[in-house]
Design a protein around this motif. Sequence first.
Motif, PDB file in Angstrom:
ATOM      1  N   UNK A   1      41.189  45.845 -25.213  1.00  0.00           N
ATOM      2  CA  UNK A   1      41.019  44.425 -24.893  1.00  0.00           C
ATOM      3  C   UNK A   1      39.660  44.185 -24.258  1.00  0.00           C
ATOM      4  N   UNK A   2      39.221  42.928 -24.345  1.00  0.00           N
ATOM      5  CA  UNK A   2      37.988  42.480 -23.698  1.00  0.00           C
ATOM      6  C   UNK A   2      38.392  41.403 -22.706  1.00  0.00           C
ATOM      7  N   UNK A   3      38.350  41.758 -21.413  1.00  0.00           N
ATOM      8  CA  UNK A   3      38.831  40.852 -20.386  1.00  0.00           C
ATOM      9  C   UNK A   3      37.747  39.959 -19.808  1.00  0.00           C
ATOM     10  N   UNK A   4      38.149  39.137 -18.840  1.00  0.00           N
ATOM     11  CA  UNK A   4      37.218  38.179 -18.227  1.00  0.00           C
ATOM     12  C   UNK A   4      36.094  38.894 -17.474  1.00  0.00           C
ATOM     13  N   UNK A   5      36.445  39.962 -16.768  1.00  0.00           N
ATOM     14  CA  UNK A   5      35.411  40.692 -16.015  1.00  0.00           C
ATOM     15  C   UNK A   5      34.359  41.257 -16.955  1.00  0.00           C
ATOM     16  N   UNK A   6      34.814  41.875 -18.068  1.00  0.00           N
ATOM     17  CA  UNK A   6      33.876  42.399 -19.063  1.00  0.00           C
ATOM     18  C   UNK A   6      33.042  41.281 -19.671  1.00  0.00           C
ATOM     19  N   UNK A   7      33.676  40.135 -19.923  1.00  0.00           N
ATOM     20  CA  UNK A   7      32.954  38.996 -20.482  1.00  0.00           C
ATOM     21  C   UNK A   7      31.855  38.511 -19.558  1.00  0.00           C
ATOM     22  N   UNK A   8      32.162  38.443 -18.256  1.00  0.00           N
ATOM     23  CA  UNK A   8      31.160  38.014 -17.272  1.00  0.00           C
ATOM     24  C   UNK A   8      29.995  39.002 -17.247  1.00  0.00           C
ATOM     25  N   UNK A   9      30.304  40.299 -17.263  1.00  0.00           N
ATOM     26  CA  UNK A   9      29.251  41.320 -17.258  1.00  0.00           C
ATOM     27  C   UNK A   9      28.356  41.172 -18.479  1.00  0.00           C
ATOM     28  N   UNK A  10      28.957  40.926 -19.658  1.00  0.00           N
ATOM     29  CA  UNK A  10      28.177  40.792 -20.891  1.00  0.00           C
ATOM     30  C   UNK A  10      27.251  39.591 -20.830  1.00  0.00           C
ATOM     31  N   UNK A  11      27.727  38.463 -20.301  1.00  0.00           N
ATOM     32  CA  UNK A  11      26.894  37.264 -20.190  1.00  0.00           C
ATOM     33  C   UNK A  11      25.771  37.487 -19.179  1.00  0.00           C
TER      34      UNK A  11
ATOM     35  N   UNK B   1      23.805  46.652 -26.119  1.00  0.00           N
ATOM     36  CA  UNK B   1      24.843  45.625 -26.231  1.00  0.00           C
ATOM     37  C   UNK B   1      26.027  46.135 -27.057  1.00  0.00           C
ATOM     38  N   UNK B   2      25.729  46.848 -28.140  1.00  0.00           N
ATOM     39  CA  UNK B   2      26.787  47.385 -29.002  1.00  0.00           C
ATOM     40  C   UNK B   2      27.618  48.426 -28.268  1.00  0.00           C
ATOM     41  N   UNK B   3      26.935  49.346 -27.560  1.00  0.00           N
ATOM     42  CA  UNK B   3      27.647  50.388 -26.824  1.00  0.00           C
ATOM     43  C   UNK B   3      28.429  49.809 -25.646  1.00  0.00           C
ATOM     44  N   UNK B   4      27.877  48.783 -25.007  1.00  0.00           N
ATOM     45  CA  UNK B   4      28.565  48.125 -23.899  1.00  0.00           C
ATOM     46  C   UNK B   4      29.869  47.508 -24.391  1.00  0.00           C
ATOM     47  N   UNK B   5      29.802  46.829 -25.517  1.00  0.00           N
ATOM     48  CA  UNK B   5      31.005  46.248 -26.109  1.00  0.00           C
ATOM     49  C   UNK B   5      32.013  47.338 -26.471  1.00  0.00           C
ATOM     50  N   UNK B   6      31.527  48.416 -27.053  1.00  0.00           N
ATOM     51  CA  UNK B   6      32.403  49.527 -27.461  1.00  0.00           C
ATOM     52  C   UNK B   6      33.110  50.140 -26.244  1.00  0.00           C
ATOM     53  N   UNK B   7      32.352  50.386 -25.179  1.00  0.00           N
ATOM     54  CA  UNK B   7      32.919  50.988 -23.970  1.00  0.00           C
ATOM     55  C   UNK B   7      33.935  50.054 -23.317  1.00  0.00           C
ATOM     56  N   UNK B   8      33.687  48.756 -23.358  1.00  0.00           N
ATOM     57  CA  UNK B   8      34.596  47.794 -22.740  1.00  0.00           C
ATOM     58  C   UNK B   8      35.910  47.651 -23.507  1.00  0.00           C
TER      59      UNK B   8
END
Length: 311
Positions: free
Chosen positions: A122-132, A109-116
């Motif tokens: 920025x953290x966009x809607x597509x990245x937010x959907x992927x994280x959820x 989860x930490x690395x996913x956030x870092x890569x995004x």
Amino acid sequence: MDALFVVLGLVLLIAGGNFLLKGSVDLSLRLSIPKIVVGMTVVSFVTSAPELIVSLQSALRGFPDLALGNVVGSNLANLGLVLGITLLIGTLDIRRSFYFIDWPAMMLASLLFYVFVVPDRMLGRTEGIIMVVVLFIFLIYLLRFQEPAIAEVPPAFVNILPLYKTIFFLGVGGVALWGGSELLISGAVGLATRLDIGERIIGISLVSIGTSIPELAASVIAMIRKEKAISVGNLIGSNIFNLLAVLGITAIINPIHVIDDHLIRSDLLWMLGISFLVLPLVFFPKGQRLGWRDGLILLAVYAIFLYTTFS
């Protein structure tokens, strides 16, 4: 007044989180949802409600660094401050699921956030959907194949309350969280302006520590009572929820843009570092146990982080 707003906001957030927790767990029990499901979803999500409300309100009101700093700082505080203080009181035995499921999931989860967030700041809607979506996959996997990574319902919440009390707790908790977030954000931004420091510093220190107070209180009380109900896996589960749920939902509703590059160049690296540090501490020197020496190390790392942040 800004300092008063911060204090009142934190008080309302803590009270609102407790009320919402009681009401949510009771409602889940009324619907005959299994305790494991309640513990892994309702309890863990509600205990992240202060971070979610503060981050969402901050992003919507145009303070993205406060939104990101709150979550990154909360994850640092959970491991450096909360776990550190807890270990000074007693030892924690580590379950096998820690190094097979809990810790790898937190690092993912930490690395996913870092890569995004690093490439385009920025953290966009597509990245937010992927994280959820990743969060839901993780929860489904835990429900079907593993022991719960989040603490089950505390014994105090097992008895079902009268319906009017459930509704009261849900209503008051929701209003308190909203009001507390408004006061906290206004006070934090006011302090940042008055003291001529960035929103990021306020968010990653004062605000994040404040939203971690419920976890700290619960951990210390459980350890003093020798209930051993709190484990490192619980705090790791909270960190996973903070990253995937809080930032994921916030980004879906309102994309988050990084303004202060220190979040990228320093804070995220500190978060990744202390997250990784927990793994070797589990195995050395005695193996599969965390004790007071580990607590001192975590507190020292967190103190160094705060010092470098303000220096």
